[in-house]
Design a protein around this motif. Structure first.
Motif: not given
Length: 804
Positions: A550-555
């Motif tokens: 679901n593309k919920q990670f971020e750096l």
């Protein structure tokens, strides 16, 4: 036979000899005529009737034995299914059923009693045949649960009903047989007396009336004596029928034993001459009180019959269970003359029943109650607590690192340890409490009758748990091996029936999980917050599995600078943009990911995202020399394909390897250090740099540190926090920096939050810093805003497009 028929052979002689003796001889003839009719009638009746009761008796006993054999066959099949083979099992049961059917036909043909009992027995037999076929099929298919239900709910009631009908037939025929024996003995005694009187009278008459008359009369008497001999032979056959496989005894109305059979002696150990004239009470075991026997004799007096299970004592003192049947024998006037008892040793049946019960309610290894029995006792405890205003406690135990024992010494040693642990647990509690084994190395203890006040009950439970911990921690001897093990205990109070059994077990299990999580070899009490934490953890774990797709990670990026505050690069820090929880920090979800294994896929995402960002930085002159550090978990590093994964990422994104820095923690060094060194050298050969994170807080083995292809040591924030005031922290930092320099490594300090900390670090020789003083973790937009080149603004768009 008429008087004329009797006198015809003697008519001529009597006309000559009756002179002078008419009166005396007429009396003798009248007496002889009466005796002759009695002998003739008794002989005829005996010849006609004696066959029926004994044939029926024998057939009924064989039928009852066949029924018992068939039932035991099914029970043993239920206990040990490994011995069941369709061909032999079906042939055996068919043979028994054929024998049963043949004997039922004999009973139906010759039985003189109530035929409805015979009809019911035949009907029950047909029903049992159908049910037994179903049970056999279930046993052959190893469907033990349904076979047990079918035996319990259908077969057992039919067996009991059929055995009741057989008992009636046996008792009826036994009574007939016993009456015939007694009547025959009485008739025999009376006939012998009468014969001697008649013999004497006819001898005198023969002397007076002549040799011819005497000879003819004696010949006639000899013929009558032959009939009596035949009657005695019939009585001998009746006595043989008395010798059955079941013990039998006959008493008079004063309960004095008159006769026993060989089976009685075999079962009890008493010879016949040892019990004749004795009261059957010599067999009493003492288990039954006087009211039991008074009730038994009351039923016999009222109904003439009693049957039930009795515990008796053999001659050698052994106490055994038996099925006892007592029947009152009456004469023609319905007056009781004797009692006939039948006994059958049911020890094997009791053992089979006990074995079935043990399999259902007890653990076969430790002989402790199993889950089923504990649940039953726990339900009972809830009701008892409500009635008596008491509390109990449920202790859930799990042996710490039990799998290690099985893996190193084998499962046999594991079984020995479980038995010894079970024994110690039983010794730690009262007899009124329950220790059960749930399976594997899990035990559950139910403590009952504690104080009604929760605080006191909790203290009592804690004391018991401490006793258990101390007992389990003592060393064990496992076939010559010294072994030590600990246990973790979860405790919840058992209050009243408002809490379900399943809920109590769940609470104790949650408390056990907390005890293990807190370091093992300890106890923890359940509180509602534990359950809330577990529920949140389970929900977080489920949501974590969908976070990547679901593309919920971020750096986020935290800058790393040199002593002149020039940016050297950054550390990539993972953040989770949860749709409902907002921004979730790593400290909340990384431990969950480590446990459920999703850290592998998350680590791959971070590596790929970091390489993609480095590729973008390489295209900008102001960022092309920046390094990017990412954290690698021990679980990800130990993957066999980790080196190949890194190569693939570098190749795909065309990244200069020296710009990528992998931060490892000292926990990696706890696993197969030689393989770790090999793998690190393979990665270092690619040009990638290693930074040892949190140095000084973990393993810190100098022996292996010099062998690792490290580029940098990272001073942990915990040492930097007290650097200004704590001399110990100052000395540790000074030592780390000096050691790093001696090993040719660079040093970076994390958690630098004020200038005084930076100055001390700089003075000691640390020239690289990371912390809030230099910059907080921030998004790529804010991080790249530090650089003045105008093309930086397009970087986030390109990165977003890359991952979409």
């Amino acid at each position: 036979m008429s008087l004329g028929q009797f006198l015809r052979p003697y008519a001529k002689l009597l006309l000559i000899t009756l002179s002078g003796y008419t009166f005396v001889f007429a009396g003798l003839l009248s007496f002889a005529f009466q005796l002759n009719n009695e002998i003739h009638d008794f002989t005829s009746q005996t010849n006609k009737i004696y066959q029926h009761p004994f044939q029926v008796n024998a057939a009924a006993r064989i039928s009852r034995q066949s029924i018992t054999t068939l039932r035991n066959l099914l029970l043993y099949g239920l206990i040990d299914q490994s011995n069941i083979r369709r061909d032999t099992f079906v042939v055996e049961t068919d043979k028994i059923q054929t024998t049963l059917a043949d004997n039922l036909n004999i009973i139906q043909t010759n039985f003189l009693g109530d035929m409805t009992k015979v009809t019911e027995a035949i009907s029950f037999t047909l029903q049992l045949q159908r049910i037994q076929q179903d049970i056999i099929e279930l046993l052959i298919n190893h469907d033990i649960t349904n076979a047990e239900k079918l035996i319990k709910n259908q077969a057992t009631p039919l067996y009991q009903a059929l055995m009741n009908r057989m008992d009636y037939i046996v008792d009826y025929s036994s009574n007939k047989a016993a009456n015939l024996v007694i009547q025959a003995q009485q008739r025999s005694e009376k006939s012998h007396t009468t014969l001697w009187i008649l013999f004497t009278a006819f001898s005198l008459f023969t002397i007076l009336s002549g040799c011819i008359t005497a000879t003819m009369v004696l010949r006639n008497l000899f013929n009558r004596d032959s009939s009596l001999r035949k009657t005695h032979e019939d009585l001998r056959i009746a006595a043989t029928a008395f010798e059955t496989q079941e013990g039998m005894l006959v008493t008079d109305t004063n309960n004095k034993i008159l006769r026993v059979n060989r089976a009685f002696s075999r079962i009890t150990g008493y010879d016949a001459d040892e019990v004749l004239g004795q009261n059957p009470s010599i067999l009493s075991s003492g288990k039954h009180k006087k009211p039991f026997y008074l009730q038994m004799w009351k039923i016999i007096k009222e109904h003439g019959y009693w049957e039930g299970e009795v515990w008796d004592k053999k001659k050698n003192g052994d106490i055994y269970p038996q099925k006892l049947t007592i029947t009152a024998v009456t004469d023609n006037n319905s007056v009781i003359t004797n009692y006939v008892g039948t006994i059958c040793d049911i020890t094997l049946n009791k053992q089979a029943e006990k074995k079935i019960a043990d399999l259902a309610y007890f653990d076969p290894l430790t002989r402790l109650p199993n889950r089923r029995l504990l649940m039953d006792r726990l339900n009972h405890s809830l009701l008892t607590n409500s009635r008596h205003n008491q509390k109990g406690a449920l202790l859930f135990l799990d042996l710490d690192n039990f799998k290690t024992l099985n893996d190193t010494l084998g499962h046999d040693m594991g079984d020995i340890l479980l038995k010894k642990v079970a024994k110690r647990l039983v010794q730690c509690i009262r007899e009124s409490d329950t220790v059960s084994r749930f399976g594997g190395d899990e035990f559950v203890i139910l403590i009952e009758a504690l104080s009604g006040k929760s605080t006191i009950a909790a203290t009592q439970s804690k004391d018991i748990a401490k006793k258990i911990l101390a007992s389990i921690n003592l060393p064990y001897q496992l076939n010559g091996h010294d072994y030590s093990i600990s246990t973790s205990i979860g405790i919840t109070l058992v209050k009243n029936k408002n809490t379900s059994v399943d809920e109590l077990l769940k609470q104790a299990d949650i408390a056990l999980y907390k005890a293990k999580d807190d370091g093992r070899n300890s106890m923890r009490f359940f509180d509602p917050q534990m359950q809330a934490n577990i529920s949140n953890r389970v929900a977080l774990e489920a949501e974590l599995n969908h976070a990547i797709e679901n593309k919920q990670f971020e750096l986020y990026y935290q800058v790393q600078v040199d002593k002149h505050n020039n940016p050297l690069g950054a550390e990539a820090l993972l953040r989770w943009n949860h749709p409902n929880r907002s921004l979730v920090p790593p400290v909340e979800f990384i431990p969950v990911a480590e446990q459920n294994g999703s850290i592998i896929s998350i680590g791959h995402w971070v590596l790929d995202a970091a390489c993609a960002q480095l590729q973008l930085w390489q295209q900008n002159s102001s960022t092309e020399s920046l390094t990017l550090a990412i954290n690698v978990s021990a679980r990800q590093f130990l993957q066999d394909n980790f080196v190949a994964t890194i190569k693939s990422a570098l190749t795909y994104h065309k990244v200069r390897p020296e710009l990528l820095k992998l931060e490892l923690t000292e926990s990696i060094l706890l696993n197969d250090i030689d393989k770790t060194i090999v793998k690190m050298n393979q990665i270092a050969a690619l040009g990638i740099q290693f930074s040892l994170d949190d140095f000084g807080t973990g393993y810190s083995s100098l022996q292996y540190l010099k062998k690792l292809p490290l580029f940098q040591l990272k001073i942990d924030k915990s040492f930097v926090d007290g650097l200004v005031e704590d001399k110990c922290d100052q000395e540790i930092v000074r030592t780390i920096i000096a050691m790093a320099h001696n090993l040719g490594l660079t040093v970076i300090a994390e958690g630098v939050e004020d200038e005084s900390q930076r100055q001390i670090l700089s003075k000691e020789g640390c020239s690289h810093y990371q912390g809030y003083l230099c910059g907080k973790p921030e998004t790529i937009d804010k991080f790249e805003a530090r650089f003045s080149q105008p093309d930086t603004s397009s970087t986030p768009v390109a990165l977003t497009a890359l991952f979409n």
